[in-house]
Design an enzyme around this catalytic site. Structure first.
Site, PDB file in Angstrom:
ATOM      1  N   PRO A   1      80.579   6.456  62.623  1.00 25.86           N
ATOM      2  CA  PRO A   1      80.323   5.736  64.116  1.00 25.86           C
ATOM      3  C   PRO A   1      81.494   4.894  64.565  1.00 25.86           C
ATOM      4  CG  PRO A   1      78.466   5.709  62.292  1.00 25.86           C
ATOM      5  CD  PRO A   1      79.677   6.175  61.645  1.00 25.86           C
ATOM      6  N   GLU A   2      81.914   5.121  65.658  1.00 27.45           N
ATOM      7  CA  GLU A   2      82.639   4.346  66.215  1.00 27.45           C
ATOM      8  C   GLU A   2      82.116   3.532  67.379  1.00 27.45           C
ATOM      9  OE1 GLU A   2      86.688   5.809  67.413  1.00 27.45           O
ATOM     10  OE2 GLU A   2      86.650   7.260  66.174  1.00 27.45           O
TER      11      GLU A   2
END
Length: 271
Positions: free
Chosen positions: A2-3
């Site tokens: 997850p960015e």
DNA sequence: AATCGCGCCTGACGGC
DNA sequence: TGCCGTCAGGCGCGAT
């Protein structure tokens, strides 16, 4: 992981399910995440109401009545909201059960995530205190980047992935933003002009905003709070496309390693 | 001060 | 089919 867009997608997804809910129970199935889940979390959070869900960089901040839960999804973490009796996977390590019998669960196969607790403002937490400006805020400008880059020989891609410079720009979106503004990711940060940094700041914002609008990028593990994937993967222009034709000029996208991370770029469009 | 590179974990995938 | 090496969206930390 997850960015930032995936974390923001998660924040928006869980907010309506957790805000104004009271935590009836905290279940820690496995405290051995990147940092150990603090034992006092259970005692301190149980019985409290969640009044808001904020985000700082890639940290999610559950604002409870008397403190904050700080959640980081690491490389493989995701949060979902389910009924409390829904089957538990071996990767569901921490669970917050609410007064309406729903539960917020952290699933994280690689256990690089974190669940922490603080009574003080999370902005003063040691992990957050040194973070640079939010990329989507007015604090990120070309002039700011140019100023911070002065004298630095490190590659510009590595530079924009340094959370002390600007937070929340991860490996996928760093490659994408540099393609958008036509900058070679290997270029020295200190030898990048103000004109280029202005284009880069705009490209970072545009890339992240488009990804958020698409619900984030799902490569493997990431899912939204309802278990569905994000769709930005279909809009990636260079990430993971080594050997494939550049969408702009048709020449082959190249892969290289910068700061031990895979990086993708077009040798013709990016200088 | 800036830079380098290791380590934390597990799973997926490709080559043999 | 099975074994082994490599790689993966992050990031803190210690050494130089």
């Amino acid at each position: 992981m997850p960015e930032l867009p995936e974390v923001e997608t998660t924040r928006r997804g869980i907010s309506p399910h957790v805000i104004d809910r009271t935590v009836r129970e905290v279940r820690v199935h496995n405290p051995r995440l990147r940092r150990r889940v603090p034992g006092r979390l259970r005692g301190e959070l149980t019985g409290q109401r969640i009044v808001g869900v904020d985000r700082r960089s890639k940290y999610l901040l559950l604002n409870a009545t008397a403190g904050w839960v700080i959640i980081h999804l690491g490389m493989s973490g995701s949060l979902r909201v389910v009924g409390e009796s829904a089957p538990l996977s071996p990767y569901d390590h921490v669970e917050f059960v609410f007064d309406n019998d729903s539960a917020l669960r952290l699933r994280d196969p690689r256990r690089f995530g974190s669940v922490l607790w603080t009574r003080r403002s999370p902005a003063r937490h040691p992990l957050l205190v040194g973070l640079g400006p939010e990329p989507l805020s007015a604090g990120l400008t070309g002039d700011y980047l140019r100023q911070r880059a002065r004298g630095r020989r490190t590659a510009v891609k590595h530079f924009i992935m340094d959370g002390r410079i600007v937070c929340g720009v991860g490996n996928i979106y760093a490659s994408e933003a540099l393609f958008t503004c036509g900058i070679d990711p290997r270029r020295a940060a200190g030898r990048t002009s103000l004109r280029r940094y202005r284009a880069l700041a705009a490209a970072i914002k545009e890339t992240l905003e488009r990804a958020i609008a698409a619900g984030g990028t799902t490569l493997k593990d990431f899912t939204r709070e309802d278990g569905k994937p994000g769709y930005f993967r279909h809009q990636l222009q260079v990430y993971g496309r080594d050997g494939l034709p550049c969408v702009r000029c048709g020449s082959a996208i190249r892969k290289t390693i910068i700061g031990q991370r895979s990086s993708y770029y077009c040798t013709v469009c990016q200088r």
